[in-house]
Scaffold this active site. Structure first.
Site, PDB file in Angstrom:
ATOM      1  N   GLU A   1      -8.312   1.035 -18.621  1.00 41.65           N
ATOM      2  CA  GLU A   1      -8.324   1.733 -17.330  1.00 41.65           C
ATOM      3  C   GLU A   1      -7.862   3.173 -17.526  1.00 41.65           C
ATOM      4  O   GLU A   1      -6.896   3.439 -18.237  1.00 41.65           O
ATOM      5  CB  GLU A   1      -7.391   1.042 -16.321  1.00 41.65           C
ATOM      6  CG  GLU A   1      -7.404   1.766 -14.971  1.00 41.65           C
ATOM      7  CD  GLU A   1      -6.331   1.283 -14.003  1.00 41.65           C
ATOM      8  OE1 GLU A   1      -6.507   0.202 -13.428  1.00 41.65           O
ATOM      9  OE2 GLU A   1      -5.320   1.995 -13.821  1.00 41.65           O
TER      10      GLU A   1
ATOM     11  N   ALA B   1      -6.331   7.292  -3.469  1.00 42.60           N
ATOM     12  CA  ALA B   1      -6.170   6.732  -2.127  1.00 42.60           C
ATOM     13  C   ALA B   1      -6.996   7.523  -1.120  1.00 42.60           C
ATOM     14  O   ALA B   1      -7.023   8.752  -1.151  1.00 42.60           O
ATOM     15  CB  ALA B   1      -4.696   6.766  -1.750  1.00 42.60           C
TER      16      ALA B   1
ATOM     17  N   ALA C   1     -11.113  -6.294   0.739  1.00 41.46           N
ATOM     18  CA  ALA C   1     -11.931  -6.069  -0.453  1.00 41.46           C
ATOM     19  C   ALA C   1     -13.185  -6.951  -0.432  1.00 41.46           C
ATOM     20  O   ALA C   1     -14.251  -6.539  -0.888  1.00 41.46           O
ATOM     21  CB  ALA C   1     -11.104  -6.349  -1.700  1.00 41.46           C
TER      22      ALA C   1
ATOM     23  N   HIS D   1       0.496 -10.309  -3.772  1.00 37.64           N
ATOM     24  CA  HIS D   1       0.411  -8.947  -3.258  1.00 37.64           C
ATOM     25  C   HIS D   1       1.665  -8.691  -2.426  1.00 37.64           C
ATOM     26  O   HIS D   1       2.146  -9.596  -1.740  1.00 37.64           O
ATOM     27  CB  HIS D   1      -0.854  -8.834  -2.393  1.00 37.64           C
ATOM     28  CG  HIS D   1      -1.105  -7.440  -1.901  1.00 37.64           C
ATOM     29  ND1 HIS D   1      -0.505  -6.944  -0.769  1.00 37.64           N
ATOM     30  CD2 HIS D   1      -1.875  -6.440  -2.392  1.00 37.64           C
ATOM     31  CE1 HIS D   1      -0.912  -5.692  -0.586  1.00 37.64           C
ATOM     32  NE2 HIS D   1      -1.740  -5.368  -1.554  1.00 37.64           N
TER      33      HIS D   1
ATOM     34  N   GLN E   1      -3.226  -7.339 -11.349  1.00 36.31           N
ATOM     35  CA  GLN E   1      -2.109  -6.403 -11.323  1.00 36.31           C
ATOM     36  C   GLN E   1      -1.312  -6.621 -12.601  1.00 36.31           C
ATOM     37  O   GLN E   1      -1.313  -7.731 -13.147  1.00 36.31           O
ATOM     38  CB  GLN E   1      -1.243  -6.741 -10.094  1.00 36.31           C
ATOM     39  CG  GLN E   1       0.009  -5.925  -9.934  1.00 36.31           C
ATOM     40  CD  GLN E   1      -0.299  -4.455  -9.751  1.00 36.31           C
ATOM     41  OE1 GLN E   1      -0.674  -3.789 -10.711  1.00 36.31           O
ATOM     42  NE2 GLN E   1      -0.169  -3.968  -8.532  1.00 36.31           N
TER      43      GLN E   1
HETATM   44  P1  FAD Z   1      -7.423  -7.403  -0.460  1.00 36.83           P
HETATM   45  O1  FAD Z   1      -8.002  -8.333  -1.421  1.00 36.83           O
HETATM   46  O2  FAD Z   1      -8.222  -7.176   0.762  1.00 36.83           O
HETATM   47  O3  FAD Z   1      -5.958  -7.912  -0.116  1.00 36.83           O
HETATM   48  C1  FAD Z   1      -4.969  -8.032  -1.146  1.00 36.83           C
HETATM   49  C2  FAD Z   1      -3.897  -9.056  -0.846  1.00 36.83           C
HETATM   50  O4  FAD Z   1      -3.103  -8.655   0.226  1.00 36.83           O
HETATM   51  C3  FAD Z   1      -4.428 -10.397  -0.495  1.00 36.83           C
HETATM   52  O5  FAD Z   1      -3.611 -11.369  -1.064  1.00 36.83           O
HETATM   53  C4  FAD Z   1      -4.348 -10.402   0.978  1.00 36.83           C
HETATM   54  O6  FAD Z   1      -4.228 -11.714   1.408  1.00 36.83           O
HETATM   55  C5  FAD Z   1      -3.128  -9.580   1.231  1.00 36.83           C
HETATM   56  N1  FAD Z   1      -3.177  -8.764   2.396  1.00 36.83           N
HETATM   57  C6  FAD Z   1      -3.979  -7.720   2.573  1.00 36.83           C
HETATM   58  N2  FAD Z   1      -3.736  -7.172   3.766  1.00 36.83           N
HETATM   59  C7  FAD Z   1      -2.746  -7.884   4.315  1.00 36.83           C
HETATM   60  C8  FAD Z   1      -2.055  -7.795   5.514  1.00 36.83           C
HETATM   61  N3  FAD Z   1      -2.334  -6.869   6.406  1.00 36.83           N
HETATM   62  N4  FAD Z   1      -1.099  -8.690   5.766  1.00 36.83           N
HETATM   63  C9  FAD Z   1      -0.835  -9.640   4.869  1.00 36.83           C
HETATM   64  N5  FAD Z   1      -1.448  -9.763   3.722  1.00 36.83           N
HETATM   65  C10 FAD Z   1      -2.398  -8.916   3.456  1.00 36.83           C
HETATM   66  N6  FAD Z   1      -5.720   1.280  -5.232  1.00 36.83           N
HETATM   67  C11 FAD Z   1      -6.339   2.473  -5.105  1.00 36.83           C
HETATM   68  O7  FAD Z   1      -6.169   3.172  -4.096  1.00 36.83           O
HETATM   69  N7  FAD Z   1      -7.195   2.930  -6.086  1.00 36.83           N
HETATM   70  C12 FAD Z   1      -7.447   2.226  -7.225  1.00 36.83           C
HETATM   71  O8  FAD Z   1      -8.219   2.671  -8.088  1.00 36.83           O
HETATM   72  C13 FAD Z   1      -6.794   0.968  -7.401  1.00 36.83           C
HETATM   73  N8  FAD Z   1      -7.020   0.199  -8.495  1.00 36.83           N
HETATM   74  C14 FAD Z   1      -6.435  -1.035  -8.597  1.00 36.83           C
HETATM   75  C15 FAD Z   1      -6.734  -1.838  -9.710  1.00 36.83           C
HETATM   76  C16 FAD Z   1      -6.160  -3.116  -9.837  1.00 36.83           C
HETATM   77  C17 FAD Z   1      -6.524  -3.959 -11.034  1.00 36.83           C
HETATM   78  C18 FAD Z   1      -5.251  -3.577  -8.851  1.00 36.83           C
HETATM   79  C19 FAD Z   1      -4.613  -4.930  -8.993  1.00 36.83           C
HETATM   80  C20 FAD Z   1      -4.942  -2.789  -7.740  1.00 36.83           C
HETATM   81  C21 FAD Z   1      -5.531  -1.518  -7.595  1.00 36.83           C
HETATM   82  N9  FAD Z   1      -5.280  -0.709  -6.477  1.00 36.83           N
HETATM   83  C22 FAD Z   1      -5.908   0.513  -6.344  1.00 36.83           C
HETATM   84  C23 FAD Z   1      -4.320  -1.130  -5.447  1.00 36.83           C
HETATM   85  C24 FAD Z   1      -4.990  -1.893  -4.277  1.00 36.83           C
HETATM   86  O9  FAD Z   1      -5.860  -1.046  -3.575  1.00 36.83           O
HETATM   87  C25 FAD Z   1      -3.860  -2.392  -3.367  1.00 36.83           C
HETATM   88  O10 FAD Z   1      -3.103  -3.372  -4.035  1.00 36.83           O
HETATM   89  C26 FAD Z   1      -4.254  -2.864  -1.988  1.00 36.83           C
HETATM   90  O11 FAD Z   1      -3.069  -3.043  -1.215  1.00 36.83           O
HETATM   91  C27 FAD Z   1      -4.959  -4.217  -1.962  1.00 36.83           C
HETATM   92  O12 FAD Z   1      -6.218  -4.110  -2.378  1.00 36.83           O
HETATM   93  P2  FAD Z   1      -7.121  -5.448  -2.586  1.00 36.83           P
HETATM   94  O13 FAD Z   1      -8.441  -4.990  -2.995  1.00 36.83           O
HETATM   95  O14 FAD Z   1      -6.436  -6.419  -3.441  1.00 36.83           O
HETATM   96  O15 FAD Z   1      -7.128  -5.987  -1.062  1.00 36.83           O
END
Ligand code: FAD
Length: 332
Positions: free
Chosen positions: A22, A56, A132, A181, A208
């Site tokens: 990455e 972001a 997502a 998360h 993560q």
């Molecule tokens: P989702 O899959 O939609 O949700 C993630 C988790 O949070 C799930 O378990 C869901 O149940 C829970 N959740 C979500 N919303 C809520 C809520 N409102 N209340 C309770 N639970 C909730 N971020 C960036 O901006 N740019 C990047 O390039 C980037 N790269 C990443 C790469 C990796 C490998 C990882 C692990 C994270 C990365 N992130 C990045 C961070 C990511 O955008 C955040 O962790 C974000 O909060 C969740 O994204 P997600 O796609 O997992 O969301």
């Protein structure tokens, strides 16, 4: 055949263990110059893909695309674009996916993204796409529309041709959280979320980062029991300075690796700190590979030496790069 579990067994084995890296977009012209060299060094060891993060709320759209284009044009490595949907309308998200597809990018890491700092749930920060999973579906939908349009266009030009299967063309990865998360409300929510992402069309997950093998292996077991079949690639980062370790723990909320932390803080030599961080990462990699990890995804922080030292230590590449010999001076 049992999985090889020592560096020499891995080096001697014919089992192919894929690895990937990455990167993040550079924040200055000088950083960009260094990054092109880093990319070349990483590309030389044959990674499966290189992923590029997305700032972001779209703050790095241009610079992320620039790095992805560089990987596409100047290396033989497959680029994978992180995309976030938080705060976007359907129209904006659609346009974004099209822009990346137009640039020749066919692999994505579909993320929801985080709210702007200070925002709370009641600010309705999410926009039209709430998770997502919805972005995964949108990427497949946009690709399908494009493929159909392209086929119609070529039919009218040549009078024939089958509609290609869009799902064979795009690869959509998603994030997974072995330790939950930070916003998850119950312990198995992240397993359910990953299953939902798979149902939406995700083809691979990247985790993560974590510091304890049992966290990843336990999650792997729970997700398999729940019906998740896509590969879950472990995301790993060698912590090569005490400052970096502290920053990661603060950002991710991960459990502190006590022994690593104690050794890093006790050392005053940067070379020794790098060796300590690499040593910890190597033993973590060996343990999770023996436990069934399908490969390794290394968070590089745009620095190639520590990442290559880890792969060397695991036995996946044969290189002269070792923390002792390369006089590493990687900053936090
Ligand atoms: P989702 O899959 O939609 O949700 C993630 C988790 O949070 C799930 O378990 C869901 O149940 C829970 N959740 C979500 N919303 C809520 C809520 N409102 N209340 C309770 N639970 C909730 N971020 C960036 O901006 N740019 C990047 O390039 C980037 N790269 C990443 C790469 C990796 C490998 C990882 C692990 C994270 C990365 N992130 C990045 C961070 C990511 O955008 C955040 O962790 C974000 O909060 C969740 O994204 P997600 O796609 O997992 O969301």
């Amino acid at each position: 055949m049992p999985a090889p579990d020592s560096p020499s067994e891995i080096a001697a084995s014919s089992v192919h263990i894929p690895f990937s890296f990455e990167l993040f977009p550079p924040r200055s012209a000088a950083a960009a110059h260094t990054l092109w060299d880093t990319i070349q060094q990483l590309a030389a060891v044959g990674p499966e893909f290189m992923s590029v993060t997305y700032g972001a709320n779209g703050s790095s759209r241009e610079s992320s695309l620039e790095v992805l284009r560089y990987i596409l044009d100047e290396t033989s490595v497959h680029p994978l674009a992180h995309l976030t949907c938080v705060g976007s309308s359907h129209f904006e998200a659609n346009r974004l996916v099209r822009e990346f597809l137009d640039a020749g990018i066919t692999s994505f890491l579909a993320l929801r993204g985080d709210p702007p700092s200070g925002a709370v749930e009641s600010d309705h920060f999410l926009g039209d796409l709430g998770s997502a999973s919805e972005l995964v579906q949108l990427i497949h939908r946009v690709q399908t529309e494009r493929a159909q349009y392209a086929t119609l266009a070529s039919r009218s030009a040549s009078g024939g041709g089958a509609i290609p299967s869009s799902r064979q063309k795009v690869r959509v990865a998603v994030a997974a959280f072995p330790n939950g998360h930070p916003r998850s409300k119950r312990s198995n929510q992240d397993v359910d979320t990953l299953l939902a992402k798979q149902v939406s069309g995700a083809t691979i997950a990247i985790t993560q980062l974590f510091f304890h093998a049992e966290d990843y292996l336990g999650f792997l077991e729970d997700t398999r029991a729940a019906g998740v079949t896509i590969p879950i690639l472990p995301g790993l980062m060698p912590a090569t300075t005490p400052a970096r370790l502290e920053r990661i723990l603060e950002l991710t909320g991960e459990r502190r690796p006590e022994e690593l932390s104690r050794r890093l803080h006790a050392s005053e030599s940067s070379d020794e700190q790098v060796a300590i961080g690499v040593e910890h990462a190597v033993s973590l990699c060996l343990e999770i590979l023996a436990g069934g990890a399908p490969g390794l995804h290394l968070y590089t922080f745009n620095q190639h030496r520590a990442a290559l030292s880890v792969l060397d230590g695991v036995g996946l590449i044969a290189g002269p790069t070792s923390p002792e010999s390369s006089n590493l001076k990687e900053s936090a």
